[in-house]
Design an enzyme around this catalytic site. Structure first.
Site, PDB file in Angstrom:
ATOM      1  N   SER A   1       0.828  -1.216   0.000  1.00 28.08           N
ATOM      2  CA  SER A   1       0.000   0.000   0.000  1.00 28.08           C
ATOM      3  C   SER A   1       0.856   1.257   0.000  1.00 28.08           C
ATOM      4  CB  SER A   1      -0.869   0.071   1.259  1.00 28.08           C
ATOM      5  OG  SER A   1      -1.850  -0.899   1.229  1.00 28.08           O
TER       6      SER A   1
ATOM      7  N   HIS B   1      -3.111   0.287  -4.709  1.00 32.10           N
ATOM      8  CA  HIS B   1      -2.341  -0.764  -5.398  1.00 32.10           C
ATOM      9  C   HIS B   1      -2.661  -0.658  -6.893  1.00 32.10           C
ATOM     10  CE1 HIS B   1      -1.200  -3.295  -1.829  1.00 32.10           C
ATOM     11  NE2 HIS B   1      -2.172  -2.578  -1.305  1.00 32.10           N
TER      12      HIS B   1
ATOM     13  N   HIS C   1      -4.175  -9.840  -1.118  1.00 32.94           N
ATOM     14  CA  HIS C   1      -4.191 -10.062   0.341  1.00 32.94           C
ATOM     15  C   HIS C   1      -5.114 -11.226   0.681  1.00 32.94           C
ATOM     16  CE1 HIS C   1      -3.297  -5.790  -0.353  1.00 32.94           C
ATOM     17  NE2 HIS C   1      -2.534  -5.871   0.710  1.00 32.94           N
TER      18      HIS C   1
ATOM     19  N   TYR D   1      -7.240 -11.346   3.063  1.00 29.71           N
ATOM     20  CA  TYR D   1      -8.598 -10.903   3.410  1.00 29.71           C
ATOM     21  C   TYR D   1      -9.472 -10.650   2.185  1.00 29.71           C
ATOM     22  CZ  TYR D   1      -6.593  -6.231   2.612  1.00 29.71           C
ATOM     23  OH  TYR D   1      -5.954  -5.155   2.054  1.00 29.71           O
ATOM     24  N   GLU D   2      -8.875 -10.642   0.975  1.00 28.42           N
ATOM     25  CA  GLU D   2      -9.699 -10.476  -0.228  1.00 28.42           C
ATOM     26  C   GLU D   2     -10.515 -11.744  -0.507  1.00 28.42           C
ATOM     27  OE1 GLU D   2      -7.805  -8.085  -3.539  1.00 28.42           O
ATOM     28  OE2 GLU D   2      -6.082  -8.338  -2.204  1.00 28.42           O
TER      29      GLU D   2
ATOM     30  N   ASN E   1       1.116   4.462  10.639  1.00 28.56           N
ATOM     31  CA  ASN E   1       0.322   4.915  11.804  1.00 28.56           C
ATOM     32  C   ASN E   1       0.857   4.182  13.029  1.00 28.56           C
ATOM     33  OD1 ASN E   1      -1.140   2.567  10.237  1.00 28.56           O
ATOM     34  ND2 ASN E   1      -1.720   2.329  12.374  1.00 28.56           N
TER      35      ASN E   1
ATOM     36  N   HIS F   1      -7.866   3.402   6.356  1.00 29.89           N
ATOM     37  CA  HIS F   1      -6.979   3.115   5.218  1.00 29.89           C
ATOM     38  C   HIS F   1      -6.584   4.401   4.499  1.00 29.89           C
ATOM     39  CE1 HIS F   1      -4.978   0.786   2.160  1.00 29.89           C
ATOM     40  NE2 HIS F   1      -5.707   1.348   1.204  1.00 29.89           N
TER      41      HIS F   1
HETATM   42  N1  HPA Z   1      -2.705  -2.703  11.459  1.00 25.89           N
HETATM   43  C1  HPA Z   1      -2.712  -3.616  10.474  1.00 25.89           C
HETATM   44  N2  HPA Z   1      -2.326  -3.348   9.233  1.00 25.89           N
HETATM   45  C2  HPA Z   1      -1.910  -2.104   8.953  1.00 25.89           C
HETATM   46  C3  HPA Z   1      -1.874  -1.096   9.937  1.00 25.89           C
HETATM   47  C4  HPA Z   1      -2.294  -1.413  11.257  1.00 25.89           C
HETATM   48  O1  HPA Z   1      -2.291  -0.581  12.178  1.00 25.89           O
HETATM   49  N3  HPA Z   1      -1.421   0.029   9.333  1.00 25.89           N
HETATM   50  C5  HPA Z   1      -1.169  -0.288   8.033  1.00 25.89           C
HETATM   51  N4  HPA Z   1      -1.466  -1.580   7.805  1.00 25.89           N
END
Ligand code: HPA
Length: 279
Positions: A35, A66, A88, A90-91, A240, A252
């Site tokens: 990302s 992406h 990913h 989760y997709e 983050n 996101h």
């Molecule tokens: N958690 C999981 N995946 C992530 C995070 C997060 O805080 N930040 C960017 N991808």
């Protein structure tokens, strides 16, 4: 090859499709961009570039940030294959699409596999906008991408994982960090399924387990690359601080914006890193 699984058939089809489009190529390094990292595809002289759609068996991610473009670049007369966009877990389409770029890299005889991602910082010394070089990982995803038939003579049934992230490439990355005046952290990446961000309690638990950063990718590709005997290197962009570490909620969009702001400096580092590898 023996005991071929469905993924290998996809990889062979995609491999043939790329050769049909581009002719014979001989890349030494593959880079899979996470990302916000897609700008890396525009760093070097592009020799070829194709949308994933044009490659039989390759699919684009459904996630913002992406691009879904495969580019072949020249770095000091060496070819690097850049996957701008990854799939990913989760997709919900299984391991196949996640494994495909690494299987393709293997079919092209690639030696260095470089993986990038955005991650939440768990280590209290990290700051948003910094990078973390992975020195190990915790695979806390649903399962294991190595489950299934052993599809290639190079892949052992039980791959050793004592040192998934190549020490030589880590040393080169540290040198590139110094040369480009960028502070680099090292640490352990915990991979979770996602797609929900973690709860503060989960982040506290991950810290006790030894994680420095958390994300939803990279580990499956690293495990496959390591199994194939590639030199694997992975870098997290700390987009983050993880849940509960600040009063902020996670989104996101914020992950993408943080990457956009920090990318120019990171790009300088990456250029230096790839040039040192291909000296
Ligand atoms: N958690 C999981 N995946 C992530 C995070 C997060 O805080 N930040 C960017 N991808």
């Amino acid at each position: 090859m023996s005991n071929k699984g469905q993924n290998d058939v996809n990889a062979l089809t995609a491999h043939k499709s790329i050769i049909d489009l581009w002719g014979e190529i001989s890349p030494t390094t593959a880079l899979i961009c996470g990302s916000g990292w897609s700008d890396l595809g525009n760093l070097f002289t592009s020799l070829k570039s194709t949308n994933y759609r044009e490659i039989n068996g390759m699919t684009s991610t459904t996630v913002e940030g992406h691009n879904g473009v495969l580019t072949l670049c020249d770095v000091n007369q060496k070819q690097i294959l850049i996957f701008q966009g990854r799939r990913h877990w989760y997709e919900g389409e299984g391991w196949g699409p996640i494994k495909l770029p690494v299987e393709l890299a293997h079919l092209f005889g690639i030696k260095n596999l470089i993986l990038t991602n955005a991650a939440g910082g768990i280590n209290k010394d990290f700051k948003v906008g910094e990078l973390m070089i992975l020195n190990d990982h915790l695979n806390l995803m649903d399962g294991n991408p190595l489950i299934g038939p052993v599809s290639d003579d190079k892949m052992p049934r039980f791959p050793d994982q004592s040192c998934v992230y190549n020490t030589e490439l880590r040393t080169i990355a540290m040198k590139a960090g110094e040369m480009s005046d960028l502070n680099l952290n090292e640490g352990v990446y915990a991979a979770l399924n996602g797609p929900a961000f973690e709860t503060p309690a989960e982040i506290n638990a991950l810290r006790i387990l030894g994680a420095d950063a958390v994300g939803m990718s990279t580990v499956p590709e690293a495990m496959i690359g390591n199994g194939f005997g590639m030199k694997v290197h992975a870098i997290s962009f700390i987009s983050n601080m993880a849940a509960g570490m600040t009063p902020n909620k996670l989104s996101h969009k914020d992950v993408e914006n943080a990457s956009k702001l920090a990318m120019p400096k990171i790009i300088k580092f990456f250029q230096c890193f790839l040039e040192l590898i291909h000296k």
